[in-house]
Design a protein around this motif. Sequence first.
Motif, PDB file in Angstrom:
ATOM      1  N   LEU A  47       8.056   8.823 -17.462  1.00  0.00           N
ATOM      2  CA  LEU A  47       8.064   7.889 -18.581  1.00  0.00           C
ATOM      3  C   LEU A  47       6.653   7.438 -18.907  1.00  0.00           C
ATOM      4  O   LEU A  47       5.854   7.150 -18.015  1.00  0.00           O
ATOM      5  CB  LEU A  47       8.915   6.664 -18.206  1.00  0.00           C
ATOM      6  N   VAL A  48       6.360   7.348 -20.204  1.00  0.00           N
ATOM      7  CA  VAL A  48       5.116   6.738 -20.665  1.00  0.00           C
ATOM      8  C   VAL A  48       5.429   5.370 -21.280  1.00  0.00           C
ATOM      9  O   VAL A  48       4.878   4.357 -20.862  1.00  0.00           O
ATOM     10  CB  VAL A  48       4.400   7.628 -21.691  1.00  0.00           C
ATOM     11  N   ALA A  49       6.313   5.363 -22.272  1.00  0.00           N
ATOM     12  CA  ALA A  49       6.665   4.106 -22.935  1.00  0.00           C
ATOM     13  C   ALA A  49       7.947   4.284 -23.724  1.00  0.00           C
ATOM     14  O   ALA A  49       8.222   5.377 -24.216  1.00  0.00           O
ATOM     15  CB  ALA A  49       5.545   3.645 -23.854  1.00  0.00           C
ATOM     16  N   THR A  50       8.721   3.201 -23.827  1.00  0.00           N
ATOM     17  CA  THR A  50       9.918   3.216 -24.664  1.00  0.00           C
ATOM     18  C   THR A  50       9.981   1.937 -25.484  1.00  0.00           C
ATOM     19  O   THR A  50       9.398   0.914 -25.107  1.00  0.00           O
ATOM     20  CB  THR A  50      11.205   3.324 -23.836  1.00  0.00           C
ATOM     21  N   ILE A  51      10.703   2.018 -26.606  1.00  0.00           N
ATOM     22  CA  ILE A  51      10.893   0.857 -27.465  1.00  0.00           C
ATOM     23  C   ILE A  51      12.303   0.902 -28.018  1.00  0.00           C
ATOM     24  O   ILE A  51      12.758   1.941 -28.490  1.00  0.00           O
ATOM     25  CB  ILE A  51       9.829   0.817 -28.596  1.00  0.00           C
TER      26      ILE A  51
END
Length: 116
Positions: A47-51
Amino acid sequence: QVQLVESGGGLVQAGESLRLSCTASGSAFSPNVMGWYRQAPGKQRELVATITSGSTINYADSVKGRFSISRDNAKNTVYLQMNSLKPDDTAVYYCSVYYVLKGTYWGQGTQVTVSS
């Protein structure tokens, strides 16, 4: 069928910036969650980033303070602004979207290479 189109990868030097974009099409609804993952050679995808659709954001510890994720719900597009890039950020970056009723979809991946 949901399709994802990614753009923005490339080759940069350490300390420089890149902006990735990913647009989802093929659904009448905006994704519940949009995000970015990456996979470096010989390593697992991470994972890098989620929104979320409600703008709740999650970052990997390794990118906090350097990367910023955002989304435009009207365009079904998610962005990843990557600043102060490091050689360790070199990887194939994958866009991912999740719909409660449809499941998860992945983009084809875009290469980000950071030279020292």
